[in-house]
Scaffold this active site. Structure first.
Site, PDB file in Angstrom:
ATOM      1  N   ASP A 256     -20.561 -11.588 -69.215  1.00 38.95           N
ATOM      2  CA  ASP A 256     -21.831 -11.268 -68.593  1.00 38.95           C
ATOM      3  C   ASP A 256     -22.872 -11.419 -69.703  1.00 38.95           C
ATOM      4  O   ASP A 256     -22.529 -11.443 -70.887  1.00 38.95           O
ATOM      5  CB  ASP A 256     -21.790  -9.839 -68.054  1.00 38.95           C
ATOM      6  CG  ASP A 256     -23.117  -9.397 -67.475  1.00 38.95           C
ATOM      7  OD1 ASP A 256     -23.702 -10.159 -66.691  1.00 38.95           O
ATOM      8  OD2 ASP A 256     -23.568  -8.285 -67.816  1.00 38.95           O
TER       9      ASP A 256
ATOM     10  N   ASP B  23     -26.696  -9.855 -69.887  1.00 36.15           N
ATOM     11  CA  ASP B  23     -27.500  -8.671 -70.213  1.00 36.15           C
ATOM     12  C   ASP B  23     -26.605  -7.450 -70.363  1.00 36.15           C
ATOM     13  O   ASP B  23     -25.845  -7.106 -69.468  1.00 36.15           O
ATOM     14  CB  ASP B  23     -28.549  -8.423 -69.123  1.00 36.15           C
ATOM     15  CG  ASP B  23     -29.502  -9.613 -68.952  1.00 36.15           C
ATOM     16  OD1 ASP B  23     -29.677 -10.373 -69.921  1.00 36.15           O
ATOM     17  OD2 ASP B  23     -30.049  -9.769 -67.852  1.00 36.15           O
TER      18      ASP B  23
END
Length: 188
Positions: free
Chosen positions: A16, A18
């Site tokens: 992922d 952020d």
């Protein structure tokens, strides 16, 4: 720690963005100046790359649908990330992103597995590949396609852990950060 290590067949790692690679914000990362790497994350990606892993990103970016930033700004953030990884001696794989809002009904917004399906199309089977995220939806998207869920406690990770992880995820490895995960996987 199951299923993760140098013996991994496809040597693919899905991240992922952020909260895993860069700082997260409830107000969204809207500009290049707001895209700030977490300590050790860029070096971790470079180290994984140098060890023969292909590191790709699967990220929800609903700020596009919300009008907070445009695709050119997002591309600039990802170009900066790639430049930093190259400067650290590594290579970044492709960045897959969902530009849709939560009510758009797409199949690519995590926890839906559409981004993982795009990775399969580009890179092949992801079964057993670590998917490293800081939220439940990251882990759910990966598990839906046979990835090994890995939670990092950066970003929203500590809150995610505090809420408890559903047993449907199976075994979830937990690390303090992407750098901590990388130290573990490359220790041999």
């Amino acid at each position: 720690m199951i299923g993760i290590g140098q013996e991994s067949m496809n040597k693919l790692i899905i991240l992922d963005r952020d909260g895993v690679i860069n700082e997260d914000s409830d107000a969204y990362i809207k500009t290049l100046d707001e895209w700030i790497p977490l300590p050790g994350s860029i070096d971790a990606i470079a180290r994984l790359s140098r060890a023969g892993y292909t590191v790709v990103v699967a990220t929800n970016q609903s700020g596009i649908a919300r009008g907070y930033f445009d695709v050119a700004t997002l591309d600039a953030m990802h170009e900066r990330m790639g430049e930093l990884v190259r400067a650290a001696g590594g290579e970044m794989g492709k960045v897959f992103y969902c530009p849709h809002g939560p009510d758009d009904g797409c199949d690519c917004r995590k926890p839906a597995p559409g981004l993982i399906d795009q990775i399969v199309t580009e890179y092949g089977d992801v079964t057993g590949a670590p998917l490293i995220g800081d939220s439940l939806r990251d882990l759910e998207a990966g598990v839906a396609r046979g990835c090994q869920p890995v939670l990092v406690l950066t970003g929203k990770g500590a809150k995610t852990q505090d809420k408890g992880l559903p047993t449907a995820l199976g075994h979830v490895d937990v690390y303090d950060s992407l750098a901590d995960f990388t130290d573990h996987i490359l220790k041999d």
